[in-house]
Design a protein around this motif. Sequence first.
Motif, PDB file in Angstrom:
ATOM      1  N   GLY A 173       0.784  -1.227   0.000  1.00 25.99           N
ATOM      2  CA  GLY A 173       0.000   0.000   0.000  1.00 25.99           C
ATOM      3  C   GLY A 173       0.811   1.269   0.000  1.00 25.99           C
ATOM      4  O   GLY A 173       0.258   2.364  -0.115  1.00 25.99           O
ATOM      5  N   GLU A 174       2.145   1.159   0.111  1.00 29.15           N
ATOM      6  CA  GLU A 174       3.013   2.335   0.087  1.00 29.15           C
ATOM      7  C   GLU A 174       3.551   2.584  -1.323  1.00 29.15           C
ATOM      8  O   GLU A 174       3.631   1.669  -2.142  1.00 29.15           O
ATOM      9  N   SER A 175       3.939   3.829  -1.575  1.00 31.96           N
ATOM     10  CA  SER A 175       4.517   4.195  -2.859  1.00 31.96           C
ATOM     11  C   SER A 175       5.875   4.847  -2.658  1.00 31.96           C
ATOM     12  O   SER A 175       6.203   5.311  -1.555  1.00 31.96           O
ATOM     13  N   ALA A 176       6.644   4.918  -3.738  1.00 32.74           N
ATOM     14  CA  ALA A 176       7.930   5.617  -3.681  1.00 32.74           C
ATOM     15  C   ALA A 176       7.721   7.081  -3.324  1.00 32.74           C
ATOM     16  O   ALA A 176       8.452   7.645  -2.505  1.00 32.74           O
ATOM     17  N   PHE A 177       6.722   7.690  -3.928  1.00 35.53           N
ATOM     18  CA  PHE A 177       6.452   9.108  -3.698  1.00 35.53           C
ATOM     19  C   PHE A 177       6.166   9.395  -2.226  1.00 35.53           C
ATOM     20  O   PHE A 177       6.717  10.331  -1.643  1.00 35.53           O
ATOM     21  N   ALA A 178       5.313   8.582  -1.627  1.00 37.34           N
ATOM     22  CA  ALA A 178       4.945   8.790  -0.226  1.00 37.34           C
ATOM     23  C   ALA A 178       6.151   8.643   0.695  1.00 37.34           C
ATOM     24  O   ALA A 178       6.328   9.434   1.634  1.00 37.34           O
TER      25      ALA A 178
ATOM     26  N   THR B  17       8.831  11.658   0.054  1.00 40.43           N
ATOM     27  CA  THR B  17       8.365  12.966   0.537  1.00 40.43           C
ATOM     28  C   THR B  17       8.081  12.983   2.036  1.00 40.43           C
ATOM     29  O   THR B  17       7.865  14.055   2.603  1.00 40.43           O
ATOM     30  N   SER B  18       8.106  11.813   2.677  1.00 41.96           N
ATOM     31  CA  SER B  18       7.846  11.766   4.124  1.00 41.96           C
ATOM     32  C   SER B  18       8.989  12.402   4.913  1.00 41.96           C
ATOM     33  O   SER B  18       8.794  12.858   6.041  1.00 41.96           O
ATOM     34  N   VAL B  19      10.184  12.416   4.325  1.00 39.70           N
ATOM     35  CA  VAL B  19      11.341  13.078   4.939  1.00 39.70           C
ATOM     36  C   VAL B  19      11.952  13.969   3.855  1.00 39.70           C
ATOM     37  O   VAL B  19      12.772  13.516   3.057  1.00 39.70           O
ATOM     38  N   PRO B  20      11.545  15.237   3.804  1.00 35.90           N
ATOM     39  CA  PRO B  20      11.980  16.131   2.728  1.00 35.90           C
ATOM     40  C   PRO B  20      13.503  16.248   2.611  1.00 35.90           C
ATOM     41  O   PRO B  20      14.218  16.218   3.614  1.00 35.90           O
ATOM     42  N   THR B  21      13.964  16.360   1.365  1.00 33.31           N
ATOM     43  CA  THR B  21      15.389  16.533   1.088  1.00 33.31           C
ATOM     44  C   THR B  21      15.570  17.730   0.147  1.00 33.31           C
ATOM     45  O   THR B  21      14.602  18.190  -0.471  1.00 33.31           O
ATOM     46  N   PRO B  22      16.792  18.244   0.017  1.00 34.09           N
ATOM     47  CA  PRO B  22      17.025  19.440  -0.803  1.00 34.09           C
ATOM     48  C   PRO B  22      16.587  19.308  -2.262  1.00 34.09           C
ATOM     49  O   PRO B  22      16.247  20.304  -2.902  1.00 34.09           O
ATOM     50  N   ILE B  23      16.576  18.091  -2.774  1.00 30.66           N
ATOM     51  CA  ILE B  23      16.263  17.917  -4.199  1.00 30.66           C
ATOM     52  C   ILE B  23      14.819  18.300  -4.528  1.00 30.66           C
ATOM     53  O   ILE B  23      14.498  18.634  -5.670  1.00 30.66           O
TER      54      ILE B  23
ATOM     55  N   MET C 155       5.674   7.238  -9.702  1.00 31.85           N
ATOM     56  CA  MET C 155       6.179   7.340  -8.336  1.00 31.85           C
ATOM     57  C   MET C 155       5.093   7.099  -7.293  1.00 31.85           C
ATOM     58  O   MET C 155       5.382   6.732  -6.158  1.00 31.85           O
ATOM     59  N   LYS C 156       3.842   7.275  -7.711  1.00 29.99           N
ATOM     60  CA  LYS C 156       2.732   7.073  -6.771  1.00 29.99           C
ATOM     61  C   LYS C 156       2.143   5.667  -6.844  1.00 29.99           C
ATOM     62  O   LYS C 156       1.166   5.354  -6.158  1.00 29.99           O
ATOM     63  N   GLY C 157       2.746   4.796  -7.658  1.00 28.26           N
ATOM     64  CA  GLY C 157       2.276   3.419  -7.750  1.00 28.26           C
ATOM     65  C   GLY C 157       2.456   2.684  -6.432  1.00 28.26           C
ATOM     66  O   GLY C 157       3.520   2.754  -5.811  1.00 28.26           O
ATOM     67  N   GLU C 158       1.420   1.999  -5.981  1.00 31.03           N
ATOM     68  CA  GLU C 158       1.456   1.333  -4.669  1.00 31.03           C
ATOM     69  C   GLU C 158       1.781  -0.156  -4.777  1.00 31.03           C
ATOM     70  O   GLU C 158       1.375  -0.828  -5.721  1.00 31.03           O
ATOM     71  N   ILE C 159       2.515  -0.628  -3.798  1.00 26.60           N
ATOM     72  CA  ILE C 159       2.916  -2.033  -3.738  1.00 26.60           C
ATOM     73  C   ILE C 159       1.720  -2.908  -3.349  1.00 26.60           C
ATOM     74  O   ILE C 159       0.943  -2.566  -2.462  1.00 26.60           O
ATOM     75  N   THR C 160       1.596  -4.053  -4.010  1.00 27.76           N
ATOM     76  CA  THR C 160       0.549  -5.008  -3.641  1.00 27.76           C
ATOM     77  C   THR C 160       1.098  -6.054  -2.671  1.00 27.76           C
ATOM     78  O   THR C 160       0.568  -6.248  -1.584  1.00 27.76           O
ATOM     79  N   VAL C 161       2.192  -6.708  -3.075  1.00 28.46           N
ATOM     80  CA  VAL C 161       2.847  -7.699  -2.209  1.00 28.46           C
ATOM     81  C   VAL C 161       4.345  -7.384  -2.185  1.00 28.46           C
ATOM     82  O   VAL C 161       5.018  -7.494  -3.212  1.00 28.46           O
TER      83      VAL C 161
END
Length: 238
Positions: free
Chosen positions: A105-110, A113-119, A166-172
């Motif tokens: 249910g998590e994505s790369a984007f989430a 962005t949960s811990v902001p970086t300079p980029i 980047m917002k694609g969510e993991i199933t398994v």
Amino acid sequence: MCSSDLQSPAKVRTALLVHGAWADGSSWSKVIPLLEAKGLRVVAVQIPLTSFADDVSATQRAIALEDGPVLLVGHSYSGAVITEAGNDPKVAGLVYVSAVAPDKGESAFALITSVPTPIGSELRPDSSGFLKLTPKGIAEDFAQDLSAKEIAVLTATQIPISVTAMKGEITVPAWKSKPSWYIIAANDRAISPDLEAAQAKRIGATTTTVTSSHVIMLAQPSKVAEVIFDAVSKVNSN
């Protein structure tokens, strides 16, 4: 691991390397010869960065072409790709290179962005929903420890990534059933090193920390090759 191990059909003989956002398969150009010199077959998977499903499918097709077990390696965003595609029974292990390692249910984007970086402030979206990095972002936050020439090439050749990818969510999440390794980039300004460490711990990965920018495979290729080959040796010894 002796060379005969690499010739056995039951052993991992191939490493599939999956690039991250704003890059392509050539981002592994320094790692590939180091692995091949030790007898490994290497395939750099070219993913389109157009959608998460497209990227996972491209990786699955690469896995399907192999006639034996493989080690799946993912950089950055592609940590999510290998987390999904790694459920294939041919995948013997996973290596995360300064990458995301999402749970169900998590994505790369989430995660990123949960811990902001300079980029973050150097991303520029286009009208089609694709993100590109500014030259400043690449030079200071993506590849700050590479030469000026290498930075110029990365800037010119970067491939924009779809926000929906980047917002694609993991199933398994494959890391729940496959052994994993994680390389933390201590000087990462694209994904927080603290987030990387937390993810490595969460997935129970064998972890290595390298003094490097986000693009470890270009900045410290020997360290990356060493971890990959160690992972192959470990899965082949089980």
